[in-house]
Every structure is written in structure tokens, then in C-alpha cells.
Design an enzyme around this catalytic site. Structure first.
Site, PDB file in Angstrom:
ATOM      1  N   CYS A 147      -5.518  -2.996   2.744  1.00  0.00           N
ATOM      2  CA  CYS A 147      -5.188  -2.882   4.169  1.00  0.00           C
ATOM      3  C   CYS A 147      -6.429  -2.922   5.054  1.00  0.00           C
ATOM      4  CB  CYS A 147      -4.351  -1.621   4.414  1.00  0.00           C
ATOM      5  SG  CYS A 147      -3.427  -1.663   5.980  1.00  0.00           S
ATOM      6  N   LYS A 152      -9.329   2.547  -1.776  1.00  0.00           N
ATOM      7  CA  LYS A 152      -9.540   2.072  -0.408  1.00  0.00           C
ATOM      8  C   LYS A 152     -10.905   2.544   0.088  1.00  0.00           C
ATOM      9  CE  LYS A 152      -6.875   1.777   3.925  1.00  0.00           C
ATOM     10  NZ  LYS A 152      -5.613   2.224   4.560  1.00  0.00           N
ATOM     11  N   SER A 201      26.682   7.151  30.223  1.00  0.00           N
ATOM     12  CA  SER A 201      26.804   7.517  31.633  1.00  0.00           C
ATOM     13  C   SER A 201      27.360   6.417  32.512  1.00  0.00           C
ATOM     14  CB  SER A 201      25.420   7.910  32.168  1.00  0.00           C
ATOM     15  OG  SER A 201      24.563   6.768  32.195  1.00  0.00           O
ATOM     16  N   GLU A 228       0.833  -1.208   0.000  1.00  0.00           N
ATOM     17  CA  GLU A 228       0.000   0.000   0.000  1.00  0.00           C
ATOM     18  C   GLU A 228       0.870   1.263   0.000  1.00  0.00           C
ATOM     19  OE1 GLU A 228      -3.410   1.938   2.981  1.00  0.00           O
ATOM     20  OE2 GLU A 228      -2.029   0.413   3.727  1.00  0.00           O
TER      21      GLU A 228
END
Length: 552
Positions: free
Chosen positions: A149, A113, A292, A45
Site C-alpha cells: 500500500c 510494511k 419529512s 492488505e
């Protein structure tokens, strides 16, 4: 004679806005499919534009260029298979998320879509118009449907396509990663297979885009819902898959079955890929971070080494009078083990200078978090200067637990362009360190062996901004804090629900208060890879000014 159909799945990594580069990737995949005798080469997509485009797709000039790039690509698709690729489509009827079928030098079909997601990280209703449910596409002997999708998450589109004669479902996706997402995708697509009786191909993109990761992990289901082909997670892959038509209709032939990693490995790879793509797609080749001697910065150094190569990671130790000798030694051991360069820049003289300059303003007050934050902000100044001078992006190293409750200094240790740990709770930081120490994969650019020294993992966490400071001076033990935060953030539980689970009410109320009052810090924080269902930013959008508290 049995009908056969060969499909090339191109599970590839697109870059948002890189229209020409994405088109070239698509064309190379098409050439691979042509060489393999495919009838259709399928890309995910919105591949031509990259995904997600967010409001970029509302810009007419961008869509004009994207559609021109699609037309130019279509003209090249001759004497070979069809090419399926996602990209935007605007016309007088509206603006659409479209899936294009290119063949014989032209656009052969277009599917728009229908269902537009508007939850999680998606807000497509403000970007696109809903297209009608499309018709199936016929290519050679096969008639197939293309639910794009989100369309595959709803029964109506697949049912309509099956009713219109589709014999298989090909689903192109831009589905972002979060923990255990593959199981969810399988459950949804198996429901579509059960409803329609049709085999289904699920193609997903891979790659990092801002805070989102696309993990690929594409698969094929037969008409019984069994997985007959599985592509790898977080890797580009081009696979040629065969389908045969028999008495019972079309069926997929068995394909590759790439094993899927467990949760910790998938999260770690998501963090590595997210960092590599965020820097690479932004034009950076190197990273800088403050090391650190603590567990968070050590894990970020390991992620950076695995993403970029140790030679491209500069670690900087910035000690003050409160920095222990053990921290100095641990930082050196971490950098040496990874093969990263380590520089040391003391902040003591700068701290004295700033505190001296403020002495007349702060006269008569007692030292508190103000002086602690000066140290953190001085470190941010030093690290940003190194980043500016040498062109490496500064990485910030705060985990999700700290970011949630504001146990971090704005313009100090929050300074930086990207935070690999932003969606990883502290307890998972420790688990991830142990996993990385015990495992090495071919995709890791850092060395095998101990990536985070055991001494760092085992010592009590401390910001070392005052004498004998421990994180538990200000916060509950991380096991308790994280359990409360997961209930507050991921599960949206009430104070009563969390208290009923056995947690101290006053502690829960305090954590809830810290969560809400830290929203403004998160609003200004660096992006980081989404790993959970409620990552800070698009998944969880809260007001910065908020006087409500749960007092039930």
C-alpha cells in the site's frame, strides 16, 4: 518456450474482527485460483483482520488470535498455488503490518510494511513499527516485489525491489475511497512504473468499515504505464490474469476492462454500500427513518431501499401543526414510489404536553428556537422508540452543509446510528436525486424510475418548525453556502482568499463562526460514508472549544 505466470486477484470484502469468516473467504478464493491453474492468489492488505483495525490491533489478545488464524490458514494451503494475504505480525522486534505468502502448508515469505501513513484517515505510526524494505519473492519463474500500500507511494521501496531483481511489482492495498481517487492511484503507480520499468499490479479491497469505503477498482499496468486490466469499482471480483516473459521481460496479457462510473454514481454507490455494510456487519437487517417530505430524507430513503430492499425500510412521517399538506403528500409519494412502508405519528399532542409542562419555567419569554427544537427532539424520541421496538437502525438525514454549520438539532434530527448524507453537500444532494431518478443499476435493490419525486426536488427547503419557514431565512442560498464551505473545509482557505473570490466578507465570517461553534455537535453525530478529502471526523480534527477566528 515462453514463461507464463497466472495470478488470481481476489478483490474481496473483509469484516474487521471476523477472523474465521475472512479466512474462509480467502480459502475460497484460493480454491478458485487452484481450479484456474494460478501460481499465486492475491488478497488485499490486512485482509485477515479486516481494515482499518484502528486500536484493536494494539490489543495483544486480538493479534494472538489473528496470528493463530493465519497459521491455521497456512496449514490448509497445500497442493495448489501460493496465497498472498495481509495480516498483523508481532515478534520480539516489533509490531508490523505484514503481507504473508503461504504455500505448502507453511509461511513461505513475509513482507513488512515500511512506510506507515499518518495523514488523511490513517494513523499507522501509533499502531505499527516500520519494517525494513523487504526482499523480492520468487515463485516459479517469476521474481516479484511486494510494496504494501503506502510503500508504493514512495520511490525508495520500488527502486530497492527492482534493484534486488524484482521483475514485477504486486501492490496489496487497503486504499479508502474518496472522489477521484482512482486518478490519483494511477498517477502514483505510473510514476513507480516509469522509475523501475516494471509492470505493476494494484489490488484493492472493497467494502464499508465505519465511515470508510474501499472501492476496489484494482488494475494492472504494463511497463509503459498503460492500463491493461481494470476490475470494477465497489464490487467483489475474482479475476485470473496471465503474464508472459519475452525478450523485453515480463508483460501482462490483456485482461478485463470494467468501465469506471462517474463521480455522482461512485458517490451514490459508496453511500449505498456504506449503509449496507455498516448495518449488515453490525447485525442489522432493517432501517428506520423520518420521512419529512424534504429532499434529504427522500434521498436517504432511496439509498436505504437500494442498500437493503424497500421491504426492509420503514419510513415514518411525524407531522406537527407546521407540516404542510404538500409535505404530507410528497412523503407519501416518495414512500409509495420506492415501495417502502410509511407510518404516520403525529407529534402535536406530545408538543402540547411538553410545552405545557415547561410553561411555568418559560413564562415571560417569547417563542424561539427552543420551541422549534422541542419538535425536533420529540421526533427523535418517537423514531428511537420505533427503532428499539422493531430492531431497525435509525438513520439520520442531515447533509454536509447542515452538519457543517450546525443547522441540525442535537438529540433531535441528529438522532440515529448512521448518516448516509454526512459528507454530501446540499447542492450535491439535488444532483444525486436527479441522477438516481434517471438511472438504475443492477446492484440497486430499489425499483427503477423516479426515486425522489420531482416536487420534492423543486420546492424550497424548509425544516417546517414554524409558519412559513425556509432554510434561507437562516442560511445563505445553498449554492453560496456550499461554495464557501468547500473553500473553508476542503481547501482551508482564509477569509481574505474567499472574499477575493467574490463572496461577501460578513457572510464568510458568519459561516466560519458557525462552522467552528458546531464542532461539538459533529463530535456527537452519527458516522457516515467518506466521500471527500475532508470528511468530518478523521479527515478534519478540530477542537470543540476554539476561540480563534480568522480576522485577517
Amino acid at each position: 518456450m515462453t514463461d507464463r505466470f497466472r495470478l488470481t486477484l481476489a478483490q474481496l470484502n473483509a469484516t474487521v474482527g471476523a477472523l474465521d469468516a475472512n479466512a474462509e473467504k480467502a480459502f475460497a478464493a484460493w480454491e478458485a485460483g487452484r481450479a484456474a491453474g494460478a501460481a499465486l492468489v492475491m488478497l488485499p492488505e490486512m485482509f485477515l483482520t479486516g481494515y482499518q483495525t484502528q486500536d484493536l490491533v494494539l490489543k495483544p489478545a486480538f493479534v494472538r488470535d489473528a496470528m493463530a488464524a493465519m497459521a491455521a490458514l497456512a496449514a490448509r494451503i497445500e497442493d495448489g498455488p501460493a496465497l498472498g494475504i495481509g495480516g498483523p505480525w508481532w515478534d520480539e522486534t516489533g509490531s508490523y503490518n505484514a503481507y504473508w505468502i503461504l504455500k505448502d502448508g507453511q509461511v513461505a515469505a513475509q513482507v513488512l510494511k515500511h512506510h506507515l501513513p499518518h495523514d488523511d484517515v490513517f494513523d499507522e505510526m501509533r499502531l505499527f513499527d516500520s519494517g525494513p524494505i523487504g526482499a523480492p519473492v520468487t515463485l516459479g519463474p517469476l521474481c516479484f516485489g511486494l510494496p504494501v500500500c503506502e510503500d508504493a507511494w514512495h520511490a525508495d521501496v520500488a527502486a530497492a525491489l527492482a534493484g534486488a531483481g524484482a521483475e514485477m511489482l504486486f501492490v496489496p492495498n487497503g486504499s479508502p475511497y474518496r472522489r477521484q481517487k482512482l486518478d490519483l492511484r494511477l498517477n502514483v503507480t505510473r510514476a513507480r512504473v516509469a522509475e523501475t520499468g516494471l509492470p505493476l499490479v494494484y489490488l484493492n479491497m472493497i467494502g464499508g468499515q465505519d465511515d470508510q469505503l474501499f472501492d476496489g477498482a484494482s488494475f494492472v499496468l504494463d511497463a509503459k504505464g498503460d492500463v491493461v486490466a481494470q476490475l470494477p469499482a465497489f464490487e467483489e471480483a475474482i479475476e485470473h490474469l496471465d503474464f508472459e516473459k519475452g525478450a523485453q521481460g515480463w508483460a501482462p496479457c490483456p485482461g478485463p476492462m470494467a468501465p469506471q462510473p462517474g463521480d455522482i454514481e461512485q458517490d451514490y454507490r459508496a453511500m449505498v454500500l456504506g449503509l449496507a455494510d455498516y448495518l449488515g456487519k453490525s447485525g442489522f437487517k432493517k432501517a428506520v427513518l423520518g420521512l419529512s417530505g424534504g429532499v434529504d430524507s427522500a434521498l436517504v430513503a432511496a439509498i436505504a431501499a437500494d442498500a437493503l430492499g424497500a421491504e426492509n425500510v420503514l419510513c415514518v412521517m411525524l407531522p406537527s401543526r407546521y407540516t404542510s399538506q404538500a409535505s404530507l403528500e410528497d412523503a407519501a409519494a416518495a414512500a409509495t414510489g420506492l415501495g417502502c412502508k410509511l407510518d404516520t405519528v403525529s407529534i402535536e399532542e406530545s408538543r402540547h404536553a411538553v410545552e405545557g409542562a415547561l410553561a411555568h419555567v418559560l413564562a415571560g419569554t417569547n417563542p424561539d428556537v427552543t420551541e422549534e427544537n422541542i419538535q425536533s427532539r420529540l421526533r427523535g424520541v418517537m423514531l428511537m422508540a420505533i427503532s428499539n421496538k422493531f430492531g431497525g437502525m435509525l438513520l439520520t438525514t442531515g447533509n454536509k452543509s447542515e452538519v457543517a454549520v450546525g443547522y441540525c438539532t442535537i438529540y433531535g434530527d441528529m438522532a440515529g446510528g448512521y448518516n448516509p448524507l454526512k459528507d454530501l453537500y446540499k447542492t450535491r444532494v439535488f444532483e444525486t436525486c436527479r441522477w438516481r431518478n434517471e438511472n438504475h443499476r443492477a446492484w440497486m435493490k430499489g425499483p427503477a424510475g423516479v426515486a425522489v419525486p420531482v416536487s420534492i426536488i423543486e420546492k424550497p427547503p424548509s425544516a417546517e418548525l414554524r409558519d412559513n419557514q425556509k432554510d434561507e431565512d437562516s442560511l445563505p442560498p445553498y449554492e453560496v453556502l456550499d461554495a464557501i464551505l468547500e473553500r473553508l473545509v476542503e481547501e482551508d482557505q482564509s477569509i481574505d482568499e474567499i472574499t477575493a473570490a467574490g463572496f461577501d466578507r460578513a457572510t464568510v465570517q458568519r459561516i466560519e463562526h458557525l462552522l467552528y461553534i458546531s464542532e461539538w455537535k459533529r463530535f456527537q453525530s452519527a458516522p457516515g460514508p467518506r466521500l471527500t478529502t475532508r470528511a468530518f471526523w478523521l479527515d478534519r480534527r478540530y477542537p470543540m472549544v476554539n476561540r480563534w477566528r480568522d480576522r485577517t
